[in-house]
Scaffold this motif. Structure first.
Motif, PDB file in Angstrom:
ATOM      1  N   VAL A 189       0.850  -1.198   0.000  1.00  0.00           N
ATOM      2  CA  VAL A 189       0.000   0.000   0.000  1.00  0.00           C
ATOM      3  C   VAL A 189       0.884   1.245   0.000  1.00  0.00           C
ATOM      4  N   GLN A 190       0.833   2.009  -1.081  1.00  0.00           N
ATOM      5  CA  GLN A 190       1.663   3.218  -1.187  1.00  0.00           C
ATOM      6  C   GLN A 190       1.345   4.193  -0.042  1.00  0.00           C
ATOM      7  N   GLY A 191       2.365   4.649   0.670  1.00  0.00           N
ATOM      8  CA  GLY A 191       2.144   5.679   1.697  1.00  0.00           C
ATOM      9  C   GLY A 191       1.702   5.148   3.038  1.00  0.00           C
ATOM     10  N   ALA A 192       1.612   3.816   3.142  1.00  0.00           N
ATOM     11  CA  ALA A 192       1.249   3.247   4.441  1.00  0.00           C
ATOM     12  C   ALA A 192       2.409   3.436   5.405  1.00  0.00           C
ATOM     13  N   VAL A 193       2.099   3.901   6.617  1.00  0.00           N
ATOM     14  CA  VAL A 193       3.119   4.083   7.654  1.00  0.00           C
ATOM     15  C   VAL A 193       2.574   3.608   8.978  1.00  0.00           C
ATOM     16  N   ASN A 194       3.489   3.224   9.865  1.00  0.00           N
ATOM     17  CA  ASN A 194       3.075   2.919  11.220  1.00  0.00           C
ATOM     18  C   ASN A 194       3.022   4.230  11.988  1.00  0.00           C
ATOM     19  N   ASN A 195       1.829   4.705  12.303  1.00  0.00           N
ATOM     20  CA  ASN A 195       1.620   6.047  12.833  1.00  0.00           C
ATOM     21  C   ASN A 195       1.451   5.966  14.348  1.00  0.00           C
ATOM     22  N   ALA A 196       2.577   6.119  15.078  1.00  0.00           N
ATOM     23  CA  ALA A 196       2.538   5.923  16.540  1.00  0.00           C
ATOM     24  C   ALA A 196       1.562   6.891  17.205  1.00  0.00           C
ATOM     25  N   THR A 197       1.477   8.112  16.659  1.00  0.00           N
ATOM     26  CA  THR A 197       0.575   9.120  17.257  1.00  0.00           C
ATOM     27  C   THR A 197      -0.873   8.622  17.264  1.00  0.00           C
ATOM     28  N   VAL A 198      -1.256   8.025  16.133  1.00  0.00           N
ATOM     29  CA  VAL A 198      -2.649   7.591  15.991  1.00  0.00           C
ATOM     30  C   VAL A 198      -2.841   6.206  16.616  1.00  0.00           C
ATOM     31  N   GLY A 199      -1.694   5.449  16.682  1.00  0.00           N
ATOM     32  CA  GLY A 199      -1.789   4.141  17.335  1.00  0.00           C
ATOM     33  C   GLY A 199      -1.993   2.999  16.375  1.00  0.00           C
ATOM     34  N   GLY A 200      -1.523   3.151  15.142  1.00  0.00           N
ATOM     35  CA  GLY A 200      -1.618   2.031  14.211  1.00  0.00           C
ATOM     36  C   GLY A 200      -1.213   2.454  12.814  1.00  0.00           C
ATOM     37  N   VAL A 201      -1.427   1.586  11.848  1.00  0.00           N
ATOM     38  CA  VAL A 201      -1.031   1.860  10.467  1.00  0.00           C
ATOM     39  C   VAL A 201      -2.053   2.811   9.833  1.00  0.00           C
ATOM     40  N   THR A 202      -1.530   3.874   9.197  1.00  0.00           N
ATOM     41  CA  THR A 202      -2.383   4.767   8.404  1.00  0.00           C
ATOM     42  C   THR A 202      -1.838   4.809   6.981  1.00  0.00           C
ATOM     43  N   PHE A 203      -2.668   5.320   6.079  1.00  0.00           N
ATOM     44  CA  PHE A 203      -2.273   5.450   4.675  1.00  0.00           C
ATOM     45  C   PHE A 203      -3.117   6.580   4.079  1.00  0.00           C
ATOM     46  N   PRO A 204      -2.737   7.070   2.898  1.00  0.00           N
ATOM     47  CA  PRO A 204      -3.534   8.125   2.278  1.00  0.00           C
ATOM     48  C   PRO A 204      -4.938   7.581   1.969  1.00  0.00           C
ATOM     49  N   CYS A 205      -5.983   8.344   2.295  1.00  0.00           N
ATOM     50  CA  CYS A 205      -7.351   7.866   2.043  1.00  0.00           C
ATOM     51  C   CYS A 205      -7.561   7.598   0.556  1.00  0.00           C
ATOM     52  N   SER A 206      -6.711   8.174  -0.293  1.00  0.00           N
ATOM     53  CA  SER A 206      -6.843   7.978  -1.747  1.00  0.00           C
ATOM     54  C   SER A 206      -6.212   6.658  -2.203  1.00  0.00           C
ATOM     55  N   ALA A 207      -5.569   5.965  -1.285  1.00  0.00           N
ATOM     56  CA  ALA A 207      -4.869   4.726  -1.690  1.00  0.00           C
ATOM     57  C   ALA A 207      -5.876   3.680  -2.169  1.00  0.00           C
ATOM     58  N   THR A 208      -5.468   2.889  -3.140  1.00  0.00           N
ATOM     59  CA  THR A 208      -6.278   1.728  -3.547  1.00  0.00           C
ATOM     60  C   THR A 208      -5.777   0.536  -2.743  1.00  0.00           C
ATOM     61  N   LEU A 209      -6.626  -0.017  -1.921  1.00  0.00           N
ATOM     62  CA  LEU A 209      -6.191  -1.104  -1.034  1.00  0.00           C
ATOM     63  C   LEU A 209      -6.423  -2.455  -1.698  1.00  0.00           C
ATOM     64  N   PRO A 210      -5.402  -3.304  -1.729  1.00  0.00           N
ATOM     65  CA  PRO A 210      -5.588  -4.643  -2.302  1.00  0.00           C
ATOM     66  C   PRO A 210      -6.455  -5.507  -1.397  1.00  0.00           C
ATOM     67  N   ASP A 211      -7.072  -6.538  -1.933  1.00  0.00           N
ATOM     68  CA  ASP A 211      -7.773  -7.518  -1.102  1.00  0.00           C
ATOM     69  C   ASP A 211      -6.746  -8.301  -0.302  1.00  0.00           C
ATOM     70  N   LEU A 212      -7.179  -8.812   0.853  1.00  0.00           N
ATOM     71  CA  LEU A 212      -6.353  -9.705   1.663  1.00  0.00           C
ATOM     72  C   LEU A 212      -6.966 -11.094   1.590  1.00  0.00           C
ATOM     73  N   GLN A 213      -6.177 -12.081   1.238  1.00  0.00           N
ATOM     74  CA  GLN A 213      -6.635 -13.468   1.343  1.00  0.00           C
ATOM     75  C   GLN A 213      -6.052 -14.014   2.643  1.00  0.00           C
ATOM     76  N   ILE A 214      -6.909 -14.629   3.453  1.00  0.00           N
ATOM     77  CA  ILE A 214      -6.469 -15.094   4.780  1.00  0.00           C
ATOM     78  C   ILE A 214      -6.981 -16.512   4.995  1.00  0.00           C
ATOM     79  N   ASP A 215      -6.118 -17.341   5.559  1.00  0.00           N
ATOM     80  CA  ASP A 215      -6.430 -18.764   5.778  1.00  0.00           C
ATOM     81  C   ASP A 215      -7.453 -18.937   6.905  1.00  0.00           C
TER      82      ASP A 215
END
Ligand SMILES: CNCc1ccc(Oc2cccnc2)o1
Length: 411
Positions: free
Chosen positions: A322-348
């Motif tokens: 995810v372009q621009g994803a960062v671990n944002n300690a201030t917010v308490g988790g991973v953030t990214f630009p709201c304009s980002a296109t998020l891929p699907d996650l396949q999970i077992d």
């Protein structure tokens, strides 16, 4: 997602009796409590100088607007503690899909509750709480229920993975969820609730749907609604159909195949932890090559958790795409630009790869301008992993208490 702490009995009851301005022996405490709860206990009390009977706690002018209870199932033997019908209720996401509430009728009083497959206590806001605490909430009033019975001396005390919690005393009443009815269901009456429950005015409490071994009632542990209903439901199942910003369904006793596409993929559940726990050892991002060595390799299906909390290896693997994803300690988790296109996650899930839509992993903006968004997939350092509402928004889940298995299909 769940930690128990015990509150010593006298302290718990003392808190209640303190409201009635009297204190006495344990028996006396129980009598006082039954006076407060108006369950037909002897009027009058052991405390000095009080007029006959105890002041009945009145519900705050909270918007009760309690519609009448659903018609009870008919023609079922009186002795069972469940009357055998299937039941289906609409659930509604709070703003931002933070939690999902659905109507539960307790002793003829219908209140909206948070259905939580990650815990095993049914507790409610009720007329023992202060008017300040009750402000804005619906409240169950045991004194207004002809079927309420106090369980003298029983208390509960629970804390959740987000640090919130509740504690109080216990009785039983008839619970009806969309027609599925249980008599003699343990109703845990909060006398203490943490701040985030007080401010969450749409919720009247939680209904735990994990395994009864996690129930916190003492001295005698109580069963969940699902456990009590199991034997007489047409099928020993309940299903969760949660949607983004739209009404979904909780159903007991039947699987509605119009609610999902394709066959349900079933996986065995390990009930040792008391959770709906299954093996989840692999993931893939955007249809790429799967990683098949997630540490711990276990997860639970938890409708009471807002997000999807996975191992760091899953979180790093996903957000590396995810372009621009960062671990944002201030917010308490991973953030990214709201304009980002998020891929699907396949999970077992027990050997079958389930998909979590990228859209559902864009959880919410963290700023007024809607520039930076907070991920619905975040890391947990504890095991098992916790697949919360973010997972459920892409997957219909059937919980089978007959053979302890989970059925999952996209919806
Ligand atoms: C948001 N805090 C109050 C609150 C609503 C629902 C719950 O309960 C939870 C929280 C986390 C995991 N499981 C259940 O707490």
């Amino acid at each position: 997602a769940y930690r128990k702490f015990g509150m010593p009995l006298p302290e718990a009851l003392g808190a209640i009796i303190a409201n009635a301005g009297a204190g006495s022996s344990a028996a006396g405490l129980a009598t006082e409590l039954s006076d407060i709860l108006g369950d037909g206990g002897e009027a009058g009390s052991t405390s000095k100088g009080k007029e006959k009977g105890k002041p009945k706690l009145r519900p705050s002018p909270a918007p009760t607007g309690l519609p009448s209870a659903a018609p009870p199932a008919t023609g079922v033997p009186k002795f069972s503690n469940s009357t055998g019908g299937a039941g289906s209720v609409a659930n509604t996401p709070e703003a931002g899909d933070v939690e999902y509430l659905a109507p539960v009728t307790i002793g003829g009083q219908t209140v909206n509750m948070d259905f939580d497959s990650g815990s095993s206590d049914l507790w409610v806001f009720n007329t023992q709480l202060s008017l300040n605490t009750l402000s804005g909430h619906m409240a169950y009033n045991p004194a207004q229920s002809s079927t309420f019975q106090l369980l003298p001396g029983s208390t509960f005390s629970i804390s959740y993975g987000d640090g919130s919690g509740a504690a109080g005393n216990v009785g039983t009443d008839t619970v009806n969820i969309g027609g599925a009815t249980v008599t003699g269901q343990a109703i845990e009456l909060a006398t203490d609730v943490s701040t985030s429950f007080v401010t969450d005015t749409q919720s009247t409490g939680l209904i735990g749907l994990a395994f009864s071994k996690l129930n916190t009632v003492k001295p005698v542990q109580q069963k969940t609604f699902f456990d009590n209903a199991l034997a007489t439901l047409p099928e020993p199942v309940f299903t969760a159909d949660l949607r983004h910003n739209a009404a979904g369904t909780y159903e007991f006793g039947a699987i509605d195949s119009t609610k999902f596409s394709g066959p349900l993929a079933w996986t065995p559940v390990n009930t040792t932890s008391g959770f709906w726990q299954f093996t989840s050892q692999a993931f893939a991002v955007g249809g790429g090559a799967p990683s098949t060595s997630v540490p711990g390799g276990q997860a639970i299906a938890d409708t009471g958790t807002t997000l999807m909390l996975a191992d760091q290896s899953v979180v790093d693997g996903y957000y590396s795409q995810v372009q621009g994803a960062v671990n944002n300690a201030t917010v308490g988790g991973v953030t990214f630009p709201c304009s980002a296109t998020l891929p699907d996650l396949q999970i077992d899930v027990g050997g079958t790869m389930a998909t979590v839509r990228g859209d559902d992993i864009n959880f919410a903006p963290v700023d007024q301008t809607g520039t930076t968004c907070f991920g619905g997939l975040q890391a947990t350092t504890v095991q098992p992993q916790i697949y919360g509402d973010i997972f459920f928004k892409s997957n219909f889940v059937a919980f089978n208490g007959g053979n302890n298995s989970l059925g999952v299909a996209p919806h």
